[in-house]
Design an enzyme around this catalytic site. Structure first.
Site, PDB file in Angstrom:
ATOM      1  N   ARG A 101      81.307  41.423  51.744  1.00 26.68           N
ATOM      2  CA  ARG A 101      82.192  42.184  50.869  1.00 26.68           C
ATOM      3  C   ARG A 101      83.662  41.914  51.192  1.00 26.68           C
ATOM      4  O   ARG A 101      84.538  42.443  50.504  1.00 26.68           O
ATOM      5  CB  ARG A 101      81.925  43.674  51.064  1.00 26.68           C
ATOM      6  CG  ARG A 101      80.974  44.292  50.055  1.00 26.68           C
ATOM      7  CD  ARG A 101      80.832  45.745  50.466  1.00 26.68           C
ATOM      8  NE  ARG A 101      80.366  46.640  49.466  1.00 26.68           N
ATOM      9  CZ  ARG A 101      79.079  46.939  49.243  1.00 26.68           C
ATOM     10  NH1 ARG A 101      78.128  46.316  49.882  1.00 26.68           N
ATOM     11  NH2 ARG A 101      78.764  47.853  48.370  1.00 26.68           N
ATOM     12  N   LYS A 130      72.694  44.469  41.593  1.00 21.46           N
ATOM     13  CA  LYS A 130      72.420  43.531  42.692  1.00 21.46           C
ATOM     14  C   LYS A 130      71.087  43.859  43.382  1.00 21.46           C
ATOM     15  O   LYS A 130      70.284  42.978  43.633  1.00 21.46           O
ATOM     16  CB  LYS A 130      73.499  43.604  43.789  1.00 21.46           C
ATOM     17  CG  LYS A 130      74.908  43.340  43.362  1.00 21.46           C
ATOM     18  CD  LYS A 130      75.845  43.397  44.571  1.00 21.46           C
ATOM     19  CE  LYS A 130      75.866  44.726  45.316  1.00 21.46           C
ATOM     20  NZ  LYS A 130      76.721  45.769  44.800  1.00 21.46           N
ATOM     21  N   ARG A 179      84.458  53.846  45.662  1.00 25.51           N
ATOM     22  CA  ARG A 179      83.719  52.596  45.902  1.00 25.51           C
ATOM     23  C   ARG A 179      84.203  51.503  44.953  1.00 25.51           C
ATOM     24  O   ARG A 179      84.351  50.349  45.358  1.00 25.51           O
ATOM     25  CB  ARG A 179      82.210  52.835  45.727  1.00 25.51           C
ATOM     26  CG  ARG A 179      81.607  53.582  46.929  1.00 25.51           C
ATOM     27  CD  ARG A 179      80.368  54.373  46.550  1.00 25.51           C
ATOM     28  NE  ARG A 179      79.269  53.563  46.112  1.00 25.51           N
ATOM     29  CZ  ARG A 179      78.273  54.010  45.330  1.00 25.51           C
ATOM     30  NH1 ARG A 179      78.273  55.277  44.891  1.00 25.51           N
ATOM     31  NH2 ARG A 179      77.305  53.215  44.986  1.00 25.51           N
ATOM     32  N   ARG A 217      71.293  57.163  38.419  1.00 21.80           N
ATOM     33  CA  ARG A 217      70.418  56.375  39.301  1.00 21.80           C
ATOM     34  C   ARG A 217      69.500  57.259  40.144  1.00 21.80           C
ATOM     35  O   ARG A 217      69.934  58.264  40.706  1.00 21.80           O
ATOM     36  CB  ARG A 217      71.290  55.510  40.211  1.00 21.80           C
ATOM     37  CG  ARG A 217      70.505  54.748  41.246  1.00 21.80           C
ATOM     38  CD  ARG A 217      71.210  53.524  41.718  1.00 21.80           C
ATOM     39  NE  ARG A 217      72.323  53.793  42.618  1.00 21.80           N
ATOM     40  CZ  ARG A 217      73.061  52.809  43.164  1.00 21.80           C
ATOM     41  NH1 ARG A 217      72.825  51.548  42.858  1.00 21.80           N
ATOM     42  NH2 ARG A 217      74.048  53.116  43.967  1.00 21.80           N
ATOM     43  N   ARG A 277      71.252  59.167  45.555  1.00 21.08           N
ATOM     44  CA  ARG A 277      72.016  58.755  46.731  1.00 21.08           C
ATOM     45  C   ARG A 277      73.225  59.660  46.927  1.00 21.08           C
ATOM     46  O   ARG A 277      73.895  60.033  45.972  1.00 21.08           O
ATOM     47  CB  ARG A 277      72.491  57.309  46.554  1.00 21.08           C
ATOM     48  CG  ARG A 277      71.648  56.335  47.331  1.00 21.08           C
ATOM     49  CD  ARG A 277      71.980  54.936  46.973  1.00 21.08           C
ATOM     50  NE  ARG A 277      73.385  54.598  47.234  1.00 21.08           N
ATOM     51  CZ  ARG A 277      73.864  53.368  47.137  1.00 21.08           C
ATOM     52  NH1 ARG A 277      73.074  52.373  46.791  1.00 21.08           N
ATOM     53  NH2 ARG A 277      75.125  53.129  47.381  1.00 21.08           N
TER      54      ARG A 277
END
Ligand code: ADP
Ligand code: ZN
Length: 219
Positions: free
Chosen positions: A88, A13, A167, A127, A156
């Site tokens: 969300r 996204k 998550r 990532r 992160r």
């Protein structure tokens, strides 16, 4: 044009939001980025309420909606906004409609990123995010600094397997309602099914632009 990006953590996204924003002159509004910025400042009034992010839990609708409303007011003259990571929950989707409505605007497009779990895990665990321009890379690309702005590449805090699983759980629990909300709304709903871990961001971006032009939403 206002676009909502739906999809689990790691679905792309953020990256696609950046590319679309550049191409069409829109502004990307990422709630995750806004929250991470607030978390840099322990004296911020929302600092304590945002600690749940470190556990992979969702921030309360009340706080999220207030932060988004504040941001939207500042963006009132933008050509359009790309909502990345918001809404969300159904309550957030309803709140967004109210906010846009009051400005004479609406959500025109929903992009639903449907990505297999293997691909998501592969992406999240590798990532790397530029601390300066927020561009996202993968460890396999081998960069030692951001190739765009020479910023530092960081991992992160919530990109570890334990928090990632939480998550995913939050997303699976809440997203069905949000999808249904938009499937019943008056907007273009575009579903992208990604199951190839090696598909490039540019390919996905091309695909999205094709889907938008097919529907006459962009030239
Ligand atoms: P990801 O989609 O990779 O999980 P984000 O950057 O969108 O990452 O969000 C990071 C975290 O910020 C989420 O795990 C959640 O705790 C919080 N968050 C972001 N957007 C929302 C939202 N709309 N509602 C509730 N919590 C949110
Ligand atoms: Zn950078």
């Amino acid at each position: 044009m206002n676009i909502v990006l739906l999809g689990p953590p790691g679905s792309g996204k953020g990256t696609q939001g950046q590319l679309l924003a550049q191409t069409f002159g829109l502004v990307q509004l990422s709630t995750g980025d806004l929250f991470r910025q607030i978390l840099q400042d322990p004296s911020h009034p929302l600092y304590d309420s945002l600690q749940v992010i470190k556990e992979g839990k969702l921030v309360s609708d009340e706080i999220v909606n207030a932060v988004v409303e504040d941001a939207l007011i500042k963006l009132k003259d933008a050509k359009g906004v790309i909502f990345d990571g918001f809404p969300r929950t159904v309550a957030q989707a309803e709140a967004l409609d109210r906010m846009l409505n009051s400005m004479g605007k609406k959500v025109e497009v929903v992009l639903d990123f449907d990505v297999t779990k293997d691909v998501l895990l592969h992406r999240l665990l590798g990532r790397r995010v530029c601390s300066s321009c927020k561009r996202v890379f993968h460890i396999k690309q081998g960069y030692t600094e951001c190739p765009e702005c020479q910023g530092q590449l960081t991992i992160r805090e919530d990109d570890n397997e334990e928090v990632i699983i939480k998550r995913f759980g939050e997303y699976n629990q809440k997203s069905a309602g949000v999808k249904e909300y938009y499937l019943n709304a008056d907007c273009a709903y575009i579903r992208l099914f990604v199951n190839d871990p090696d598909i490039s961001a540019e390919e996905v971006n091309k695909w999205i632009i094709q889907e938008l032009s097919k529907r006459g939403l962009v030239q």
